[in-house]
Every structure is written in structure tokens, then in C-alpha cells.
Design a protein around this motif. Structure first.
Motif, PDB file in Angstrom:
ATOM      1  N   VAL A 135     -10.061 -13.286   9.902  1.00 29.81           N
ATOM      2  CA  VAL A 135      -9.052 -12.824   8.950  1.00 29.81           C
ATOM      3  C   VAL A 135      -7.874 -12.252   9.736  1.00 29.81           C
ATOM      4  O   VAL A 135      -7.999 -11.951  10.920  1.00 29.81           O
ATOM      5  CB  VAL A 135      -9.613 -11.753   7.977  1.00 29.81           C
ATOM      6  N   VAL A 150     -20.645 -10.940   9.847  1.00 34.51           N
ATOM      7  CA  VAL A 150     -21.098 -11.180   8.473  1.00 34.51           C
ATOM      8  C   VAL A 150     -22.420 -10.435   8.320  1.00 34.51           C
ATOM      9  O   VAL A 150     -23.372 -10.693   9.063  1.00 34.51           O
ATOM     10  CB  VAL A 150     -21.283 -12.686   8.199  1.00 34.51           C
ATOM     11  N   PRO A 196     -12.915 -16.540   4.935  1.00 38.36           N
ATOM     12  CA  PRO A 196     -13.096 -16.086   3.554  1.00 38.36           C
ATOM     13  C   PRO A 196     -11.798 -16.037   2.749  1.00 38.36           C
ATOM     14  O   PRO A 196     -11.831 -16.055   1.525  1.00 38.36           O
ATOM     15  CB  PRO A 196     -13.701 -14.690   3.708  1.00 38.36           C
ATOM     16  N   GLU A 200     -16.257 -13.809  10.379  1.00 37.61           N
ATOM     17  CA  GLU A 200     -15.156 -14.098   9.467  1.00 37.61           C
ATOM     18  C   GLU A 200     -13.844 -13.885  10.211  1.00 37.61           C
ATOM     19  O   GLU A 200     -13.613 -12.797  10.733  1.00 37.61           O
ATOM     20  CB  GLU A 200     -15.166 -13.155   8.273  1.00 37.61           C
ATOM     21  N   ARG A 222     -16.063 -18.444   9.823  1.00 36.30           N
ATOM     22  CA  ARG A 222     -15.744 -18.712   8.420  1.00 36.30           C
ATOM     23  C   ARG A 222     -14.347 -18.169   8.131  1.00 36.30           C
ATOM     24  O   ARG A 222     -13.852 -17.302   8.839  1.00 36.30           O
ATOM     25  CB  ARG A 222     -16.750 -18.013   7.507  1.00 36.30           C
TER      26      ARG A 222
END
Length: 196
Positions: free
Chosen positions: A62, A52, A28, A60, A26
Motif C-alpha cells: 500500500v 497479513v 488490497p 500487502e 497483495r
């Protein structure tokens, strides 16, 4: 210890590698613009995958700063893993190579010899890391270290924790014992070449 690594493959290939490991990625904060980088150095922002909470097999992606300031303000870019379980804030640091430096055999040479390590037969690998929130720099990550495995021992007395692909999903699950995952790779798992 490792103070320089690289990621030369594109984001789509990184995502594909995680999907092969049954980890759904994902974004975010939106899909990051990740450029191929030959040298990712201490304090640079770089991609990590965090677990998560409550969702095994989800991560996630990032970008965060590599290293947080110690109480003396020196960067904490490597962190010893021995005797620790890391029951929160685990992350996977995405790389396709890392560097170690050795004293040159030629005493006239001023720069250290630079060695590139890659995972044999794999386009990308994951380094075990942890992240934390800091007052000074916000969220930042560091690489975990351990005793050197057979491929690193001729070059350094410590090494970063390069995880087996089958352990990526387990590293993101803090209920899985870190001691079961932090182990040297078998001989030949890493290839090495002198660069620079």
C-alpha cells in the motif's frame, strides 16, 4: 537521521524481489502507480509492505504517508528501536537508497554534503518500519533507528534499520522478536557515494 530516501525501480521489479524472498504480495487497494523517485521526503506518500494477520509469507503493498504528527505536531519520521519489541503494525519500507547529510568540509559551502547509501549488490532493500492509524492524517509509517553500523558511523551517530533480506518475512511476523532482527549489517554491506 534519515529524512530523505529514494526508490528508482519499477513496481514489477519490487514484486519480483519479494517473491524471491517467498513473500506473496497483495494489493488490497489496487495496484498502486509507483513512479521512480529520487527524493522521497517526510510527509510524502510512499510504498510499504505490511504483514497479513495470520498468514506468514504474505504482504500487502500500500502507499502511505511517511511520518505521523507528534503531540506537538512535529513529524515522527524516525523512531528509536532500542528496548522495544513492536508486536504489531510492522512494515517494510521499500527503497533502493537513502541519504545522510554532513557538514561540509569547506566552510564557504552553504549546503550540507549529501551522501547516498545503497545495499551492496542488491537492487532494492527494506527498512524496518511501523505504521499506525492517526486522527490527523490517517495511516502513516515511520522508520526505525538504531546505533550506527560500521558503514554509517563515519557519517552519522544513528542509522535507520536496514534489514537483511533473509529477515524480511520475519519482520512481517510480529511473533518473531524484533531484538533478533534489529542489528547492524556487516562492514561493506552498504556502499556510499557523495551526490548533489
Amino acid at each position: 537521521m534519515c529524512n530523505d530516501y529514494r526508490l528508482m525501480i519499477e513496481l514489477a521489479s519490487v514484486i519480483e524481489q519479494f517473491e524471491h524472498r517467498k513473500i506473496k504480495i497483495r494489493f488490497p487497494e489496487g495496484r498502486p502507480n509507483i513512479e521512480a523517485r529520487e527524493d522521497i521526503k517526510i510527509t510524502d506518500a510512499a510504498p510499504i509492505v505490511r504483514g497479513v494477520e495470520g498468514e506468514r509469507g504474505a504482504g500487502e503493498l500500500v502507499q502511505r504517508r511517511w511520518s505521523w504528527p507528534s503531540p506537538t505536531k512535529k513529524p515522527v519520521y524516525n523512531f528509536r528501536s532500542e528496548g522495544r519489541e513492536f508486536t504489531s503494525n510492522r512494515c517494510l519500507i521499500v527503497a533502493d537508497g537513502f541519504y545522510e547529510f554532513t557538514t561540509p568540509a569547506d566552510p564557504k559551502k552553504k549546503r550540507k554534503d549529501k551522501w547516498l547509501f545503497r545495499k551492496t549488490g542488491e537492487p532494492v532493500f527494506a527498512i524496518a518500519g511501523i505504521w499506525r492509524e492517526t486522527e490527523d492524517v490517517g495511516e502513516a509509517f515511520t522508520m526505525l533507528t538504531m546505533e550506527p553500523g560500521p558503514d554509517i558511523a563515519p557519517y552519522h551517530d544513528r542509522q535507520i534499520v536496514v534489514l537483511d533480506r533473509g529477515d524480511w518475512v520475519n519482520w512481517l511476523d510480529p511473533s518473531v522478536s524484533a531484538a533478533d532482527l534489529i542489528k547492524p549489517l556487516p562492514p561493506g554491506a552498504l556502499t556510499v557515494e557523495q551526490v548533489g
